[in-house]
Design an enzyme around this catalytic site. Structure first.
Site: not given
Length: 461
Positions: A179, A182, A270, A307, A440
């Site tokens: 897998g 991430a 997962g 989740d 910059h």
């Protein structure tokens, strides 16, 4: 005592929801069966980032010190100390959440929660003691856990999940990672940096398959250059536990079958939702808790976020949803928002970050667009710091110049992504982004150059 809110779960959704309710003057109790902070703080986001920093420092010293004019002699790794630093950081932050609970007068309970009726939660402590908690509202924030493959059961030694990978007593000499999301990608980078031979296997056609195709191609090229074996479009047919090693039978993209033996196999395919016991609680076909636009479940006074309800399963999504749900409970007239524009971040090296649409999605939808892409190798700050790998890719609507998607691979990409996300949420156009003055030397100048590149005007191309 009857509380205004009972929160089940102390992770990024639960503890944020608890604190927000307390800020609104509500009486709150938070029930967590392990430690406050949840998986993210204790066994996910935070400890992995600690290990990634260790790996980055070691990788720089071992492979690139001479580029900076530094001679450091023979390097060695104290692996237990590496792991200990990661655990200490998690401990510190977990204690920080506990302090915030005290500061906000939130009652913290340890145990496993079961919703026995609307407004009633039974809590079973580790020693078996059972107590009852009553509240006007209940917020389920129980998160998710690593998905196991029945054919490849975890044993904590040769076949492991991400939690095991954080506390291995000895660094393995070789590892198969199944897998390349991430989690798999980050652990591949960590262990490879310290000398572990990595074979990264992904069933989908690309490494980091949820990212834009250009990023997928570039990160695979980068990993292969570093020495990581990447097998995209491959399938693990079987996994044999040999006692002190594991052998995977893999069918490669070209149909060739081969066996790979390693000390350890990390399965990272997962997660699955964690759902508390609650009679009558309605779930989706995939086992997530079903909620409406107010994050309400089908049970009276019971809400769910994070989740355990699916969607974009990230810690920052969970925290956002928790605040929205709590405010919908206690702030009159509040219309909760849904998590739509969510940045995704992968903290390997080089880092990967994205927000909005991928180019392939726009092609499939028939949307007319133009792309501005600019490499870090032409940015002064990147050259000065030796971090020239990667690019910024911005996708704009062809007619109006609105930003549709942003994809960054490179040093601090996970920090840089906030700028295009803000631009998208504020509906800024190419003209607006070009009107900004970018400091910059900074890596953010690559964003400006990418905006210009979309019209063929990049200065340093």
């Amino acid at each position: 005592m009857k509380h205004d809110l009972i929160v089940i779960g102390g992770g990024p959704a639960g503890y944020v929801g608890a604190i927000r309710a307390a800020q609104l003057g509500k009486s709150v109790v938070c029930i967590e069966k392990e430690r406050v902070g949840g998986t993210c703080l204790n066994w996910g986001c935070i400890p992995t980032k600690a290990l990634l920093k260790n790996a980055e420092v070691y990788n720089t010293m071992a492979r690139h010190a001479a580029e900076y004019g530094i001679s450091c002699g023979e390097l060695s790794v104290d692996w237990p100390a590496v792991i200990a630093r990661s655990r200490a950081i998690s401990d510190r932050l977990s204690n920080g959440i506990a302090f915030l609970f005290k500061k906000n007068k939130i009652t913290s309970m340890s145990g496993t929660a079961r919703i026995v009726a609307p407004g009633q939660v039974e809590v079973t402590a580790e020693d078996g003691t059972v107590s009852m908690v009553e509240g006007e509202n209940i917020l389920i924030a129980t998160g998710a856990r690593t998905r196991e493959v029945p054919a490849f059961p975890f044993n904590g030694k040769t076949i492991i999940g991400s939690r095991d990978a954080l506390v291995l007593e000895k660094r393995p000499e070789s590892m198969i990672v199944i897998g390349s999301g991430a989690i798999g990608t980050e652990f591949s980078y960590v262990y490879h940096s310290f000398g572990t031979k990595i074979t990264l296997v992904e069933a989908l056609p690309r490494i980091l398959p949820n990212e834009d195709n250009d990023v997928c191609t570039a990160i695979e090229r980068s990993f292969k250059k570093q020495g990581i074996t990447c097998m995209a479009g491959a399938k693990v047919e079987s996994l044999q536990d040999n006692g002190d090693s594991v052998t995977a039978t893999i069918t490669a993209k070209n149909g060739k079958v081969q066996e790979v033996t390693a000390d350890v196999c990390l399965v990272s395919i997962g997660v699955v939702p964690v759902v508390p016991e609650a009679e009558g609680l309605e779930l989706t076909e995939r086992g997530f808790i079903k909620v409406d636009e107010y994050y309400r479940t089908n049970l009276p006074g019971v809400y769910a976020v994070g989740d355990c309800i699916g969607g974009i399963m990230l810690a920052h999504t969970a925290s956002f949803e928790a605040e929205q749900a709590v405010e919908s409970m206690f702030v009159e007239g509040h219309k909760p928002q849904q998590a739509k524009l969510v940045p995704g971040c992968t903290y390997c090296h080089p880092q990967v970050a994205s927000v909005g649409k991928r180019e392939r999605e726009l092609k499939e939808a028939g949307v007319e667009y133009k792309v501005g892409k600019f490499a870090f190798q032409a940015i002064g700050k990147a050259v000065a710091t030796g971090e020239t790998e990667g690019f910024v890719k911005l996708i704009f609507g062809k007619e109006h110049g609105e930003l549709l998607g942003a994809h960054i691979m490179g040093d601090t990409a996970t920090e840089l992504i906030a700028t295009p996300e803000l631009a998208m949420s504020s509906e800024l156009t190419m003209e607006d982004l070009n009107a900004m003055i970018y400091a910059h030397p900074t890596l953010s100048e690559a964003i400006h150059e990418a905006v210009l590149a979309a019209d063929g005007r990049a200065i340093h191309a």
